[in-house]
Design a protein around this motif. Structure first.
Motif, PDB file in Angstrom:
ATOM      1  N   GLN A 192      15.961  29.652  72.189  1.00 31.88           N
ATOM      2  CA  GLN A 192      15.548  29.621  73.597  1.00 31.88           C
ATOM      3  C   GLN A 192      16.730  29.314  74.504  1.00 31.88           C
ATOM      4  O   GLN A 192      17.725  28.738  74.088  1.00 31.88           O
ATOM      5  N   THR A 193      16.608  29.727  75.769  1.00 32.17           N
ATOM      6  CA  THR A 193      17.683  29.525  76.738  1.00 32.17           C
ATOM      7  C   THR A 193      17.230  28.697  77.941  1.00 32.17           C
ATOM      8  O   THR A 193      17.921  28.666  78.959  1.00 32.17           O
ATOM      9  N   LEU A 194      16.078  28.054  77.824  1.00 32.90           N
ATOM     10  CA  LEU A 194      15.551  27.261  78.936  1.00 32.90           C
ATOM     11  C   LEU A 194      16.104  25.840  78.988  1.00 32.90           C
ATOM     12  O   LEU A 194      15.876  25.121  79.959  1.00 32.90           O
ATOM     13  N   GLY A 195      16.791  25.433  77.938  1.00 34.05           N
ATOM     14  CA  GLY A 195      17.269  24.063  77.887  1.00 34.05           C
ATOM     15  C   GLY A 195      16.192  23.080  77.478  1.00 34.05           C
ATOM     16  O   GLY A 195      16.224  21.904  77.857  1.00 34.05           O
ATOM     17  N   LEU A 196      15.224  23.550  76.707  1.00 35.42           N
ATOM     18  CA  LEU A 196      14.149  22.684  76.232  1.00 35.42           C
ATOM     19  C   LEU A 196      14.687  21.630  75.276  1.00 35.42           C
ATOM     20  O   LEU A 196      15.635  21.879  74.517  1.00 35.42           O
ATOM     21  N   ARG A 197      14.071  20.462  75.290  1.00 35.35           N
ATOM     22  CA  ARG A 197      14.409  19.441  74.310  1.00 35.35           C
ATOM     23  C   ARG A 197      13.748  19.783  72.968  1.00 35.35           C
ATOM     24  O   ARG A 197      12.754  20.513  72.916  1.00 35.35           O
ATOM     25  N   MET A 198      14.298  19.240  71.908  1.00 31.60           N
ATOM     26  CA  MET A 198      13.774  19.528  70.579  1.00 31.60           C
ATOM     27  C   MET A 198      12.298  19.146  70.470  1.00 31.60           C
ATOM     28  O   MET A 198      11.501  19.875  69.878  1.00 31.60           O
ATOM     29  N   GLU A 199      11.912  18.033  71.095  1.00 28.07           N
ATOM     30  CA  GLU A 199      10.525  17.580  71.016  1.00 28.07           C
ATOM     31  C   GLU A 199       9.586  18.431  71.867  1.00 28.07           C
ATOM     32  O   GLU A 199       8.373  18.412  71.664  1.00 28.07           O
ATOM     33  N   GLU A 200      10.134  19.195  72.812  1.00 29.67           N
ATOM     34  CA  GLU A 200       9.307  20.128  73.572  1.00 29.67           C
ATOM     35  C   GLU A 200       9.011  21.373  72.743  1.00 29.67           C
ATOM     36  O   GLU A 200       7.942  21.973  72.860  1.00 29.67           O
ATOM     37  N   VAL A 201       9.960  21.765  71.916  1.00 33.75           N
ATOM     38  CA  VAL A 201       9.761  22.911  71.023  1.00 33.75           C
ATOM     39  C   VAL A 201       8.870  22.516  69.850  1.00 33.75           C
ATOM     40  O   VAL A 201       8.019  23.301  69.413  1.00 33.75           O
ATOM     41  N   GLY A 202       9.056  21.317  69.341  1.00 32.98           N
ATOM     42  CA  GLY A 202       8.253  20.827  68.218  1.00 32.98           C
ATOM     43  C   GLY A 202       7.544  19.546  68.588  1.00 32.98           C
ATOM     44  O   GLY A 202       8.028  18.446  68.274  1.00 32.98           O
ATOM     45  N   PRO A 203       6.396  19.626  69.276  1.00 29.77           N
ATOM     46  CA  PRO A 203       5.741  18.424  69.809  1.00 29.77           C
ATOM     47  C   PRO A 203       5.136  17.501  68.754  1.00 29.77           C
ATOM     48  O   PRO A 203       4.896  16.327  69.036  1.00 29.77           O
ATOM     49  N   LEU A 204       4.879  18.016  67.545  1.00 29.56           N
ATOM     50  CA  LEU A 204       4.264  17.181  66.510  1.00 29.56           C
ATOM     51  C   LEU A 204       4.911  17.513  65.170  1.00 29.56           C
ATOM     52  O   LEU A 204       4.707  18.591  64.612  1.00 29.56           O
ATOM     53  N   GLN A 205       5.700  16.551  64.661  1.00 30.04           N
ATOM     54  CA  GLN A 205       6.453  16.786  63.435  1.00 30.04           C
ATOM     55  C   GLN A 205       6.219  15.672  62.430  1.00 30.04           C
ATOM     56  O   GLN A 205       6.033  14.514  62.799  1.00 30.04           O
ATOM     57  N   PHE A 206       6.245  16.048  61.161  1.00 29.78           N
ATOM     58  CA  PHE A 206       6.050  15.098  60.065  1.00 29.78           C
ATOM     59  C   PHE A 206       7.181  15.246  59.053  1.00 29.78           C
ATOM     60  O   PHE A 206       7.817  16.291  58.954  1.00 29.78           O
ATOM     61  N   ARG A 207       7.408  14.205  58.289  1.00 33.18           N
ATOM     62  CA  ARG A 207       8.508  14.196  57.319  1.00 33.18           C
ATOM     63  C   ARG A 207       8.203  15.028  56.063  1.00 33.18           C
ATOM     64  O   ARG A 207       9.030  15.796  55.598  1.00 33.18           O
ATOM     65  N   GLU A 208       7.006  14.856  55.505  1.00 35.43           N
ATOM     66  CA  GLU A 208       6.688  15.464  54.204  1.00 35.43           C
ATOM     67  C   GLU A 208       6.401  16.962  54.356  1.00 35.43           C
ATOM     68  O   GLU A 208       5.619  17.377  55.201  1.00 35.43           O
ATOM     69  N   PRO A 209       7.018  17.816  53.518  1.00 35.09           N
ATOM     70  CA  PRO A 209       6.779  19.263  53.597  1.00 35.09           C
ATOM     71  C   PRO A 209       5.492  19.656  52.874  1.00 35.09           C
ATOM     72  O   PRO A 209       5.511  20.121  51.725  1.00 35.09           O
ATOM     73  N   CYS A 210       4.377  19.439  53.528  1.00 29.49           N
ATOM     74  CA  CYS A 210       3.080  19.762  52.938  1.00 29.49           C
ATOM     75  C   CYS A 210       2.106  20.096  54.066  1.00 29.49           C
ATOM     76  O   CYS A 210       2.497  20.152  55.228  1.00 29.49           O
ATOM     77  N   ALA A 211       0.843  20.333  53.725  1.00 27.51           N
ATOM     78  CA  ALA A 211      -0.157  20.635  54.751  1.00 27.51           C
ATOM     79  C   ALA A 211      -0.180  19.526  55.801  1.00 27.51           C
ATOM     80  O   ALA A 211      -0.080  18.339  55.465  1.00 27.51           O
TER      81      ALA A 211
END
Length: 239
Positions: free
Chosen positions: A68-87
């Motif tokens: 993206q070129t809007l200058g979005l923050r990482m948390e705006e692109v990914g608003p909900l993130q978790f550590r474990e790679p699972c469902a």
């Protein structure tokens, strides 16, 4: 289903690990080339690793953020993130967290307010549990956006694509288009598979496939966008 609160598309796939994020990044680049201010959003992301500075980063979120070129923050692109790679519902439980429906929708809308086109990527396939009573298909309905289906070209892709398209229609959502992505570089009979998919998906989507992305050595947003049909994307914006 209520009207979409903002302009955009919901990006779903026939399964997990079929290249939804690569395609979403490519679509971001392609729509930017058409003059759109695009906000890519990975609605939920499970699986983080520390980067060189010690910050925990999700690979998909980072890929969309870079596109993206809007200058979005990482948390705006990914608003909900978790550590474990699972469902996601499992990852949330492992961290003692909950997935709050209204909070997630509010966060997505806040990011969308910074753009004139928002690409909201789901997680996994079309129906991935988020809570006991809410899944990614419900998220798509809540957003009310037309859907773009990423079809991972590998064994079983025709069946998976048709079942997903059927599920999209059953939720009252419009299939705006589909993109074929070469998930298995050794997939045989690619032309025959594409022909069968086109014969069945094109009438549902109201037009031809937006593009067929081959296996790329460097799957950058620009490289992916080069295999997308800009006239079809422009038509989708007008629909």
């Amino acid at each position: 289903m209520s009207a979409a609160p903002f302009n955009g598309f919901f990006i779903t796939g026939t399964d997990t690990e079929i290249g939804k994020t690569c395609i979403t990044a490519g679509l971001t680049h392609a729509f930017q080339q058409l003059g759109c201010r695009v906000a890519p959003v990975k609605s939920l992301a499970a699986g983080q690793t520390p980067d060189a500075s010690g910050q925990w980063v999700n690979e998909d979120v980072a890929q969309l953020h870079a596109a993206q070129t809007l200058g979005l923050r990482m948390e705006e692109v990914g608003p909900l993130q978790f550590r474990e790679p699972c469902a996601p519902h499992i990852a949330a439980r492992l961290e003692g967290r909950s997935i709050d429906r209204e909070a997630l929708l509010t966060a997505i809308a806040a990011t969308a307010a910074r753009a004139d086109l928002t690409l909201v990527e789901g997680v996994g396939g079309f129906r991935v549990p988020l809570t006991d009573t809410w899944d990614t298909a419900d998220l798509a309905v809540d957003l009310g956006l037309p859907v773009v289906l990423v079809v991972g070209l590998r064994l079983g892709c025709i069946n998976h694509a048709l079942l997903t398209a059927e599920a999209i229609r059953a939720r009252g959502l419009r299939l705006a288009g589909w993109v074929a992505n070469t998930a298995d570089p050794h997939q045989p009979h690619v032309a025959d598979n594409l022909s069968a998919l086109s014969a069945r998906l094109d009438p549902i989507a109201g037009g031809p496939c937006w593009g067929h992305v081959p296996r790329l050595t460097d799957p950058s947003p620009a490289a992916v966008a080069a295999h997308l049909q800009q006239p079809l994307l422009l038509n989708a914006l007008k629909a």
